[in-house]
Each structure stands twice: as C-alpha cells, then as structure tokens.
Design an enzyme around this catalytic site. Sequence first.
Site, PDB file in Angstrom:
ATOM      1  N   HIS A  13      12.269   2.880 -11.416  1.00 47.82           N
ATOM      2  CA  HIS A  13      11.662   2.823 -12.755  1.00 47.82           C
ATOM      3  C   HIS A  13      12.518   3.564 -13.777  1.00 47.82           C
ATOM      4  O   HIS A  13      12.007   4.192 -14.702  1.00 47.82           O
ATOM      5  CB  HIS A  13      10.249   3.417 -12.751  1.00 47.82           C
ATOM      6  CG  HIS A  13       9.277   2.668 -11.896  1.00 47.82           C
ATOM      7  ND1 HIS A  13       8.457   1.675 -12.372  1.00 47.82           N
ATOM      8  CD2 HIS A  13       8.998   2.754 -10.571  1.00 47.82           C
ATOM      9  CE1 HIS A  13       7.716   1.190 -11.397  1.00 47.82           C
ATOM     10  NE2 HIS A  13       8.024   1.811 -10.285  1.00 47.82           N
ATOM     11  N   ASN A  66       1.278  -0.517 -11.720  1.00 49.03           N
ATOM     12  CA  ASN A  66       2.263  -1.595 -11.881  1.00 49.03           C
ATOM     13  C   ASN A  66       1.588  -2.807 -12.511  1.00 49.03           C
ATOM     14  O   ASN A  66       0.362  -2.843 -12.634  1.00 49.03           O
ATOM     15  CB  ASN A  66       2.818  -2.014 -10.509  1.00 49.03           C
ATOM     16  CG  ASN A  66       3.923  -1.083 -10.009  1.00 49.03           C
ATOM     17  OD1 ASN A  66       4.490  -0.297 -10.775  1.00 49.03           O
ATOM     18  ND2 ASN A  66       4.224  -1.173  -8.734  1.00 49.03           N
ATOM     19  N   TYR A  98       5.992  12.232  -6.307  1.00 49.18           N
ATOM     20  CA  TYR A  98       6.135  12.294  -7.772  1.00 49.18           C
ATOM     21  C   TYR A  98       6.394  13.713  -8.250  1.00 49.18           C
ATOM     22  O   TYR A  98       7.254  13.957  -9.090  1.00 49.18           O
ATOM     23  CB  TYR A  98       4.904  11.677  -8.466  1.00 49.18           C
ATOM     24  CG  TYR A  98       4.902  10.168  -8.337  1.00 49.18           C
ATOM     25  CD1 TYR A  98       4.728   9.561  -7.096  1.00 49.18           C
ATOM     26  CD2 TYR A  98       5.122   9.342  -9.413  1.00 49.18           C
ATOM     27  CE1 TYR A  98       4.754   8.185  -6.946  1.00 49.18           C
ATOM     28  CE2 TYR A  98       5.154   7.952  -9.276  1.00 49.18           C
ATOM     29  CZ  TYR A  98       4.968   7.387  -8.038  1.00 49.18           C
ATOM     30  OH  TYR A  98       5.006   6.034  -7.886  1.00 49.18           O
TER      31      TYR A  98
HETATM   32 FE1  HDE Z   1       6.363   4.921  -7.603  1.00 52.04          FE
HETATM   33  N1  HDE Z   1       7.760   6.382  -7.854  1.00 52.04           N
HETATM   34  N2  HDE Z   1       6.422   5.232  -5.609  1.00 52.04           N
HETATM   35  N3  HDE Z   1       5.052   3.388  -7.270  1.00 52.04           N
HETATM   36  N4  HDE Z   1       6.285   4.594  -9.547  1.00 52.04           N
HETATM   37  C1  HDE Z   1       8.273   6.754  -9.032  1.00 52.04           C
HETATM   38  O1  HDE Z   1       8.560   8.943  -9.749  1.00 52.04           O
HETATM   39  C2  HDE Z   1       6.956   6.297  -5.004  1.00 52.04           C
HETATM   40  C3  HDE Z   1       4.550   2.983  -6.072  1.00 52.04           C
HETATM   41  C4  HDE Z   1       5.429   3.764 -10.207  1.00 52.04           C
HETATM   42  O2  HDE Z   1       7.167   5.662 -16.005  1.00 52.04           O
HETATM   43  C5  HDE Z   1       9.135   7.964  -8.925  1.00 52.04           C
HETATM   44  O3  HDE Z   1       8.867   9.826 -11.808  1.00 52.04           O
HETATM   45  C6  HDE Z   1       6.670   6.275  -3.604  1.00 52.04           C
HETATM   46  C7  HDE Z   1       3.407   2.149  -6.256  1.00 52.04           C
HETATM   47  C8  HDE Z   1       5.683   3.830 -11.623  1.00 52.04           C
HETATM   48  O4  HDE Z   1       7.855   7.581 -15.237  1.00 52.04           O
HETATM   49  C9  HDE Z   1       9.012   8.335  -7.449  1.00 52.04           C
HETATM   50  C10 HDE Z   1       5.946   5.127  -3.380  1.00 52.04           C
HETATM   51  C11 HDE Z   1       3.241   2.057  -7.608  1.00 52.04           C
HETATM   52  C12 HDE Z   1       6.705   4.743 -11.780  1.00 52.04           C
HETATM   53  C13 HDE Z   1       8.123   7.259  -6.917  1.00 52.04           C
HETATM   54  C14 HDE Z   1       5.785   4.492  -4.641  1.00 52.04           C
HETATM   55  C15 HDE Z   1       4.282   2.825  -8.228  1.00 52.04           C
HETATM   56  C16 HDE Z   1       7.050   5.213 -10.474  1.00 52.04           C
HETATM   57  C17 HDE Z   1      10.525   7.821  -9.430  1.00 52.04           C
HETATM   58  C18 HDE Z   1       5.415   4.604  -2.063  1.00 52.04           C
HETATM   59  C19 HDE Z   1       2.174   1.273  -8.372  1.00 52.04           C
HETATM   60  C20 HDE Z   1       7.377   5.148 -13.075  1.00 52.04           C
HETATM   61  C21 HDE Z   1      10.551   8.552 -10.761  1.00 52.04           C
HETATM   62  C22 HDE Z   1       4.585   5.489  -1.365  1.00 52.04           C
HETATM   63  C23 HDE Z   1       0.831   1.674  -8.087  1.00 52.04           C
HETATM   64  C24 HDE Z   1       6.617   6.226 -13.778  1.00 52.04           C
HETATM   65  C25 HDE Z   1       9.262   9.166 -10.880  1.00 52.04           C
HETATM   66  C26 HDE Z   1       7.260   6.517 -15.110  1.00 52.04           C
HETATM   67  C27 HDE Z   1       8.027   6.174 -10.228  1.00 52.04           C
HETATM   68  C28 HDE Z   1       7.722   7.253  -5.647  1.00 52.04           C
HETATM   69  C29 HDE Z   1       5.112   3.262  -4.791  1.00 52.04           C
HETATM   70  C30 HDE Z   1       4.403   2.911  -9.649  1.00 52.04           C
HETATM   71  C31 HDE Z   1      10.312   8.464  -6.685  1.00 52.04           C
HETATM   72  C32 HDE Z   1       7.117   7.308  -2.603  1.00 52.04           C
HETATM   73  C33 HDE Z   1       2.542   1.523  -5.147  1.00 52.04           C
HETATM   74  C34 HDE Z   1       4.961   3.044 -12.712  1.00 52.04           C
HETATM   75  O5  HDE Z   1       8.415   9.582  -7.294  1.00 52.04           O
END
Ligand code: HDE
Length: 714
Positions: A86, A159, A373
């Site tokens: 993202h 999402n 996060y």
């Molecule tokens: Fe994320 N995800 N994600 N994700 N995600 C990040 O956090 C992660 C997942 C989502 O505008 C990271 O700040 C793991 C689902 C958004 O700043 C990180 C898993 C959904 C954003 C991270 C998921 C999301 C992130 C990278 C699986 C929808 C951007 C930078 C367990 C429900 C937020 C950050 C923004 C961002 C980890 C799966 C949505 C690495 C470990 C499911 C919208 O922490």
Amino acid sequence: MPKSKSTNSDVVASESVLETVGAGGETHQQASGGSSVLTTDQGMPVSDNQNSLRVGLRGPMAMEDQVYREKMFHFDHERIPERVVHARGYGAHGFFETYDSLADVTSADLFQRAGEKTPVFTRFSTVAGNKGSFDLARDVRGFAVKFYTQEGNWDLVGNNIPVFFIQDPIKFPDLVHAAKQEPDRDFPQAQTAHDNFWDFISLMPESMHMIMWTMSDRAIPRGFRFMEGFGVHTFRMVDAEGKSTFVKFHWRPKLGMQSVVWNEAVKINGADPDFHRRDLWNAISKGEFPEWELGLQLFDEDFANSFAFDVLDSTKLIPEELVPLRIVGRLVLDRLPDNFFAETEQVAFCTQNIVPGLDFSNDPLLQGRNFSYLDTQIKRLGGPNFTHLPINAPKCPFAHFQQDGHMAYHNPKGRVNYEPNSWTPALGAEPGPRETPMGFKTFPEDASGAKLRIRPDSFADHYSQARQFYLSQTLIEQGHIQNALIFELSRVERPDIRLRIVSHLLNIDAELATQVASGLGIAELPAPAPSAVAPNMDLPLSDALSIQKKNPKVLTGRKFGIFVTDGADASLVNGLSAAAIKAGAAVEYIAPVIGGVELSDGTWLAAQYKIDGGPSVLFDFVAVIASANGAARAAKVPAARDFVSDAFGHFKFLAYSPEVKPLLVKAGIVEDLDEACVELSSAKAVKAFVEACKDIRHWTREAGLMEAMNGGTP
Ligand code: HDE
C-alpha cells in the site's frame, strides 16, 4: 575567468514576522507562510540562500557553512521508508455522521447519537506498486479510515474487496514477495502478471475466491469515489450490558460503483499516472465531496454456526442476500490535506486501534495484522512516538505514562510517571491518570484448547464462493474475468504454472476454465486440482457482487470530454454542455491547441487539453463537435483518430456533429457505429444522448465484439 560574487538581496527581514516567531511558544514557524523571513531550522535568519560559503571567488567550499550543511543534511533525510505494501496512496479529511443510535448493539461512543459527526482521515491505496507507481494498476485498493472518536482513535483498515488471498497471516510475507517485483530483476512494477505471483497463487488454492475478484473489474476502478470498501474480517460489537454481536463493515459509494476497461487502464497509466489522486483532488477542490454510507452486517453466534462457511475465514464473505446491510451513517470527505507528507504519508493505521464497544474476532488474519501494523509504523516513522504527530494523535483528551523515545513531543508533566502511586497535590504532586470501569473491556469469550499449527476443516472449501462470485457476474463481467486471467497468464513464462491455474479454474466453472485455456492456446485441459472438500456447485447467485447489476444510472461525478475545433457549432456545443451539466456531469474541452477555439458564433471557448494530452480515456463520455474544415484536419491527426477509436473500443457513448464523419472514417469505426454513437442533429438528439449515457458504457457493443471473436458465446 574569475566569476564575480553575486549577492542575495531578495530575502529581506520583516520585523513583524520575527516577532511572531517565538510568540506563544511557537518556535517552528515555517518560512513558507507569505512574507516570513527564511531561517535555519534553529531559527537563525539566512542572508544568502543562493550561494554556499567558499574560500575566494573560485576556491573550495568551507565546511564551516552551517547553513548549507543543515539544509543538505535535512534534504538527505527527507525520505522515510515507504510502506511495504500500500505504498502508493492518497488521503483526505472528512467526517463520519451517525444516522441513528446503535446503542442496541454497541456502546461505542461514536454510534450513540443520531447526527453526531466524528472527524476522520481516509487513505486509499494500491497494494503492490511502489510509491511512485501508476494509479490504474490491476490491484486491490486499500480503503483505510481513521475515526478520531471521543473515546480514542478507531482505525478501520479495509480494502475495496471483501475477501483476502490467504487464511493465515504467516503466509502474508510470501504473498507480498510473490506479488511485488521479482527480486533479481526488480520488475515488473505494480502488476501481478508475472511468474512468481501466479506460481504462488497456483500453490495456494485458498486464494481462488480473491483471484476472481482481482481479475474482475473491481481491481480497475474508475476512481476512489466509485469503489465500495470492506472491513473484510468479522469484528465484534459489544453493547453496554456486554452482549456481543458479530459485525462486518461495508462502505457504499453514493455515486455507485464504476470501473474502466483493461485496455483503457493501460492507456490511462500513460496519459495520467495520477488519474485516481487527481480525480479525488479535483472533486474535493470543487466542493463535490465524495460520500459513502456505512453498512453493517450484524449476526450472532447462532447464525455464525449455521453458516456454511467459517465467519473467521477471511477468504469468505456473507452474501448480502443472507444478511442484509443495516445502513448506519455516512462518510464525507470534504478537506484535502495541507501537506501530503505530513498527513497522507505519515498517517499510521493500526488494526489494533479500536474503541470501547468494538472488539476483535478470532479471525487469524486480523489477529496477525494486529501485530504487523504497529510493528511496521515503528520502522516507517522511526520510533514509538508516532502518535505525537498531529495526523495520528487522538482528538479526544488522553493521558498516560508513556514517555521518552525518539522525538518525544509531549512527555507527561510533573513528578509522577508510574501507576499506582500515592502522590496527591497536598504531598506536592499530581497523581496522574487512573483506569476507569468505563474503559475498553475485552469480550470474555471462552478460549481453550491445545496449542496447534493447524488449519480447521471449516476453512477447507476454497472454490464454492469463487464459483458463486463468478456466476453472479453479468456475461460481460465474466468475459472481463476470463480476459484478465488470459492476459495475466500470457505474461507468465512457465507453462506448468498456467496449467496449474487452469486446473483450479476447473473447480470453479468449466466454461471459465475452457475459455482461459483456449485463450492461452492450451490444447488439452489438465485434470481439476485436488480439492480438500467437494465444492458446492449450487450456492445461490448474489446480484450484490456485480458492478453492472448495481449501476445507479446517474451522471453525477462523471466527466464529459468534448473535442471541439474552430468553427464548431456554438449552439450544439453549448446545448450539449448544458445538458450534461444539468444531469450532474462535469464538462471539459479538448482542442487542437491548448488556447481554445473560436466557435461558429464568434465566441471563444477555452480548452483544458490539447488533443495529444487529452485522450478519450480520461473521460466517461465523449463528443466531437467540429466544423467541416476542423474535422478534415483532425482526420489527419493520429491523436484525434485515437480519441474516437479508443472511445468506441472502450464501449463509450460517443456523440458527434454531422461534419465529423471524415474523422470517423479515418478512425476506422464508421461502419461499426451503433445506437450509442449518436449524430447530434437536433436538440432532441442531444437530450436523448445525455440520457442514454446513464448506462455508463454500451456493453452491447462489447457483447457483439466478443461474439464476433468467439464465434458464439459472449
Ligand atoms: Fe495490510 N498491511 N496486512 N491488509 N493493509 C499494511 O501496514 C498486513 C490485509 C491494508 O493506508 C502494512 O502501514 C498483514 C487485509 C491497508 O496506510 C502492513 C496482513 C486488509 C493498508 C500490513 C494484511 C489489509 C495496509 C504496510 C495479513 C484489508 C494501508 C504499511 C495478515 C482488510 C494502510 C502499513 C494505509 C497496510 C500488514 C492483510 C488492508 C505491513 C500482516 C486483509 C488498507 O502492516
């Protein structure tokens, strides 16, 4: 020749500004505010911002030059690590307004009072591309909302797709490594059309449902304003008595959903890589504030137990037909950030940020995210004090004993930095904050069992909902999914990976698998992939899953592009433009030169684009209104020919004045013109054309095209 020393007399100290600096404890006024004096970070006025300090006219630089050194040191450290995923995103401020009290299901403060407005910051993003990548990648879009509630910040980090690729967070790094650039070559950027991604996916059958979504038009949205959003996981709402209700969160755009077609996406990325952020920026700047309604799917343990799929499995959704949405409020984005970096880049969403009245479920992905996060923000923002940044700080009162660390901006005051303590004002110190029974309480769910690394049987069905999604699409949308799969897999070098994907598709729908195989030139279908449980072939279809079936038939928020030449019929141009604006659309003009054109009545019409810079992919509907001379000249210009042939090829509504025919001939579409290509011969025709545009695209044209190509089924 020695150069003469130039002096800088541009920056003149203004006493009034110097007085301001330092007043009221504000020691960091930026030089950007109008006529301020330029200073160093330390507040020292700078006399020359054009020349570094040197020894003699042509001698070496003096390292003593603290003004230069400070400026360069700061510049060298301007970047922070971009988000691992993202990375490319765009944000805006706004508010969430509660429609009715939700006290029957949650004690969360923001949901208690009808009409209550809670400030929010929302960030939309693509997932795979780096920060500088283009907007219209085929990708999932992030839809993250930070609610600054009166009881702390709540981050709903969702999402635009309601399911996810994987069931266990331990697979997330593998998924992301496979999706991003391949590590030896560092390409392809912002796309999944490569071997590593499809290799991984082909070995992870649980991703098949999500793959149907990412290959669908949901993954190439027309703009952030035209997307749905989803919290994905099952969460809990807990009322004042401690009763828990499961909840899934949905955002519904007021403008309805809209996507572009793939060939258009590819061209938009060249014509305007910032297409989505520009759209949001323009809409908010014009006062057309994007809006979404928040819908809740509320259900209890009994429903959860009776549902064919595990509500803790993020690769599954609950069809709206089974649990309808309760609409509880609206999100309005009405303010752009003052500074992209300070707000959009530094905003730190954490799924762990919830408020009393909400709680997590045992969805393993959600639990895994709660670690990731917070951890990622420490890396990105350099320490534990990122809540001191204004964009991340709560807007309600807060008090705690956290202290120190990098960049501590507001350490607690006074002598006491621990709890419990027995200090009182009489003893000479404030005791500081205390816990309250009203504070956040974890729902006391029974949890016991052996420690295991295991996937429950209730997570084992990977194909039924993928099939349900695919079959719930219109035939046109199904065709788009087929074509997307064919395109993506055609960029995969290893035939065995392509075959493995087709073997999964066979478990979803035989026709889908056959079409994809044939598009890839696979002569013999492989055996279906082994499946842990037999897919349910009869899940009821859900219209709510289709974009086209939900078309709201409005032009609000859409954009008309009118290509005009000198001598174009003024009444036609003005009539079309007025009708489009009346229907809610915006109108922009494209001309042979950027200055504009002189219309038939001698009036001057300013243009926003020169034809080479304003291709039809940037608009939802297009028209060409030209004089006979203008049309003849345009017919010779490749960009003008592309303007109409692309609009036609992207199934757009296209209107033209009678003189434009030679251009249509040269563009090679004159023989194919259909009822969505309208010659504007009268005011009535103009009105009918604008009305017809509410279909957004003329999908019948695509159906005909597919039929011609396939010799049968669309
Ligand atoms: Fe994320 N995800 N994600 N994700 N995600 C990040 O956090 C992660 C997942 C989502 O505008 C990271 O700040 C793991 C689902 C958004 O700043 C990180 C898993 C959904 C954003 C991270 C998921 C999301 C992130 C990278 C699986 C929808 C951007 C930078 C367990 C429900 C937020 C950050 C923004 C961002 C980890 C799966 C949505 C690495 C470990 C499911 C919208 O922490």
